[in-house]
Scaffold this active site. Sequence first.
Site, PDB file in Angstrom:
ATOM      1  N   VAL A 230       0.843  -1.199   0.000  1.00 43.15           N
ATOM      2  CA  VAL A 230       0.000   0.000   0.000  1.00 43.15           C
ATOM      3  C   VAL A 230       0.885   1.259   0.000  1.00 43.15           C
ATOM      4  O   VAL A 230       0.605   2.226  -0.697  1.00 43.15           O
ATOM      5  CB  VAL A 230      -0.975  -0.001   1.205  1.00 43.15           C
ATOM      6  CG1 VAL A 230      -1.771   1.284   1.257  1.00 43.15           C
ATOM      7  CG2 VAL A 230      -1.916  -1.192   1.125  1.00 43.15           C
ATOM      8  N   GLU A 248       6.427   4.778   6.435  1.00 46.15           N
ATOM      9  CA  GLU A 248       7.032   3.769   7.318  1.00 46.15           C
ATOM     10  C   GLU A 248       6.376   2.439   6.973  1.00 46.15           C
ATOM     11  O   GLU A 248       5.188   2.258   7.211  1.00 46.15           O
ATOM     12  CB  GLU A 248       6.761   4.100   8.781  1.00 46.15           C
ATOM     13  CG  GLU A 248       7.170   5.488   9.203  1.00 46.15           C
ATOM     14  CD  GLU A 248       8.661   5.664   9.319  1.00 46.15           C
ATOM     15  OE1 GLU A 248       9.398   4.705   9.043  1.00 46.15           O
ATOM     16  OE2 GLU A 248       9.082   6.773   9.666  1.00 46.15           O
ATOM     17  N   CYS A 282       6.275  -4.088  12.974  1.00 44.52           N
ATOM     18  CA  CYS A 282       7.165  -3.893  11.816  1.00 44.52           C
ATOM     19  C   CYS A 282       8.611  -4.200  12.198  1.00 44.52           C
ATOM     20  O   CYS A 282       9.413  -4.587  11.356  1.00 44.52           O
ATOM     21  CB  CYS A 282       7.037  -2.467  11.314  1.00 44.52           C
ATOM     22  SG  CYS A 282       7.278  -1.250  12.621  1.00 44.52           S
TER      23      CYS A 282
HETATM   24  P1  NAD Z   1      -1.941  -1.884   5.339  1.00 46.06           P
HETATM   25  O1  NAD Z   1      -0.976  -1.307   4.380  1.00 46.06           O
HETATM   26  O2  NAD Z   1      -2.890  -2.912   4.862  1.00 46.06           O
HETATM   27  O3  NAD Z   1      -2.830  -0.730   5.966  1.00 46.06           O
HETATM   28  C1  NAD Z   1      -2.244   0.415   6.525  1.00 46.06           C
HETATM   29  C2  NAD Z   1      -3.205   1.566   6.390  1.00 46.06           C
HETATM   30  O4  NAD Z   1      -3.372   1.846   5.014  1.00 46.06           O
HETATM   31  C3  NAD Z   1      -4.595   1.260   6.947  1.00 46.06           C
HETATM   32  O5  NAD Z   1      -5.096   2.417   7.568  1.00 46.06           O
HETATM   33  C4  NAD Z   1      -5.392   0.965   5.707  1.00 46.06           C
HETATM   34  O6  NAD Z   1      -6.752   1.246   5.850  1.00 46.06           O
HETATM   35  C5  NAD Z   1      -4.746   1.938   4.738  1.00 46.06           C
HETATM   36  N1  NAD Z   1      -4.990   1.638   3.337  1.00 46.06           N
HETATM   37  C6  NAD Z   1      -5.204   0.433   2.762  1.00 46.06           C
HETATM   38  N2  NAD Z   1      -5.409   0.579   1.437  1.00 46.06           N
HETATM   39  C7  NAD Z   1      -5.319   1.914   1.175  1.00 46.06           C
HETATM   40  C8  NAD Z   1      -5.429   2.705   0.004  1.00 46.06           C
HETATM   41  N3  NAD Z   1      -5.692   2.153  -1.172  1.00 46.06           N
HETATM   42  N4  NAD Z   1      -5.253   4.034   0.111  1.00 46.06           N
HETATM   43  C9  NAD Z   1      -4.986   4.616   1.297  1.00 46.06           C
HETATM   44  N5  NAD Z   1      -4.877   3.919   2.447  1.00 46.06           N
HETATM   45  C10 NAD Z   1      -5.041   2.585   2.383  1.00 46.06           C
HETATM   46  O7  NAD Z   1      -1.074  -2.376   6.573  1.00 46.06           O
HETATM   47  P2  NAD Z   1      -1.586  -3.060   7.900  1.00 46.06           P
HETATM   48  O8  NAD Z   1      -1.940  -4.469   7.559  1.00 46.06           O
HETATM   49  O9  NAD Z   1      -2.621  -2.216   8.581  1.00 46.06           O
HETATM   50  O10 NAD Z   1      -0.276  -3.007   8.809  1.00 46.06           O
HETATM   51  C11 NAD Z   1       0.685  -3.992   8.744  1.00 46.06           C
HETATM   52  C12 NAD Z   1       1.865  -3.513   7.951  1.00 46.06           C
HETATM   53  O11 NAD Z   1       2.319  -2.271   8.440  1.00 46.06           O
HETATM   54  C13 NAD Z   1       3.050  -4.454   8.062  1.00 46.06           C
HETATM   55  O12 NAD Z   1       3.661  -4.610   6.808  1.00 46.06           O
HETATM   56  C14 NAD Z   1       3.970  -3.721   9.019  1.00 46.06           C
HETATM   57  O13 NAD Z   1       5.324  -4.088   8.902  1.00 46.06           O
HETATM   58  C15 NAD Z   1       3.723  -2.322   8.662  1.00 46.06           C
HETATM   59  N6  NAD Z   1       4.092  -1.427   9.761  1.00 46.06           N
HETATM   60  C16 NAD Z   1       5.165  -0.589   9.620  1.00 46.06           C
HETATM   61  C17 NAD Z   1       5.548   0.228  10.663  1.00 46.06           C
HETATM   62  C18 NAD Z   1       6.745   1.146  10.541  1.00 46.06           C
HETATM   63  O14 NAD Z   1       6.846   2.082  11.321  1.00 46.06           O
HETATM   64  N7  NAD Z   1       7.645   0.915   9.611  1.00 46.06           N
HETATM   65  C19 NAD Z   1       4.838   0.200  11.851  1.00 46.06           C
HETATM   66  C20 NAD Z   1       3.756  -0.665  11.958  1.00 46.06           C
HETATM   67  C21 NAD Z   1       3.379  -1.463  10.903  1.00 46.06           C
END
Ligand code: NAD
Length: 487
Positions: A230, A248, A282
Amino acid sequence: MKHTKHYINGKWIDGVGTFNNYSPSTGEVVGIIADANREIAQKAIEAAAAAFPKWAALDHVQRAKYLNKMADILEARKQDFIDALIDEGGYWIGKAMFETGYSPGNFRAAAAATYQVKGEILPSDHGKVNMIVREPLGVVTGIAPWNFPLLLGTRSFAMALAVGNTIVSKPAEDTPLTGVLLAEVCEEAGLPPGVFNLVTCSRDTVNEVGDEIVVNKHIKAISFTGSTTVGKAIAAKAGAHLKKACLELGGQASIIVMDDADMNKAVEAATFGAYMNHGQICMSTERIIVHESLAKEFTERMTKNVASIQYGLDLRNPANAVGPIINQKQADRLIGLINDAKTKGAKVLVGGEYEKNLVQPTLFSEVTKDMDIYQNENFGPVASIYTYVNIEDAIAIANDTNYGLTGAVISKDENKAMEVVNKMQTGMCHINCATVYDEPHIPFGGVKDSGIGRHGGQAAIDSFTQTRWITLEKGGRHYPPPFKEKA
Ligand code: NAD
């Protein structure tokens, strides 16, 4: 059970339909959440755009006061957040307590940062005063993931708000209640209408809503934490529309246990790093890379330690440190990785079984490169032990991933550990500690597919402001003769 609304321009607004918010441990509906569409997102963006000039012009002391007040309210409402985190996130109570204890710090660090927006005076070739100032951008979108909805929810907008931007916030569809509670905190703190706006949406509408809160002309930056897939899609849109993006993303962290490591430190750091929050972090440790001379003892002690972690669905029982995966889709993905590893010959040292979305804390050895678990972030309570003889081989395993968020090295010799750290391709690295570590004011972020940009500290001030050059003419500039005023 809570029936929620969007928070736009200081008012609670009905959605376009609703969606159910489920508890990962009981499967029960714990919230009826307002859904959204492009028009609702536009309303939120327009409210934020209208509120921007006044908020940007407000002096930093006032902005800091609001942020500190938000921190106070968050602390006072700690129990509400703990309940929401457990009910909708399926977290261990210890994690919910940690997250509610940590998150006010994101607001306090942001309040402190309002005093740190620095400019420069540069010398001039023509006797001018060259002023370089930093200004807020406008409307910033904050998108948070479900795994730390409060900590990463507050992080997604606190600094952007502090430096004078207004906000459209979108929590993850699995953890909207925490986002709604955050909007209540903003309301209670008396933030002027439109400064903070919240839009919740379901998996069915996230593409439409997500598109608007990225491409709309008023959006000047996107603060995103979530998956690499995403994140890359958002980065592409942000690039096409010339918006800043602080991203991130995922991770696949390694801990390298050197030949002189303190065994207890190594076992505890690896266990915490791999299994805290059911491995849904993450920064979670996915690869434990141990020197051959310690491998036997380490594997025995680690296996015993992982086997001792209690898991279960009653999350208010503090003994259940590992609980359910956020939803069945995520669990099925993880189970697929586990089964692929088993089929291809990985050795299960402990765990490896599951029931619905409850996956046992699992430790593998003999994982090979052709296994999906080697190639992908597993984002669950699963880690693998690798062994090495030469330290260069350990570093090669740690770097053999598309990700580069964080890492750890365990050694009694800090200089030797530092040499290893210098060769690891990560945005963050910890010596003699777990891969999972964060502080509100440090520049948090990754390299490679783990993202671009930094949240926290001076780096976040840069992420959410833009540089402007202003000159003050002091009489030193001469225009060419044809342009001079003729007598
Ligand atoms: P995700 O990418 O599915 O969702 C993250 C956010 O993006 C959610 O709010 C979701 O609703 C939104 N989203 C989804 N599709 C979208 C679109 N088309 N347009 C705009 N927003 C959209 O991730 P997740 O499953 O919620 O979280 C897990 C992932 O996040 C893992 O890969 C993890 O490693 C990562 N993560 C990274 C950090 C960091 O700081 N690097 C911290 C926590 C989690």
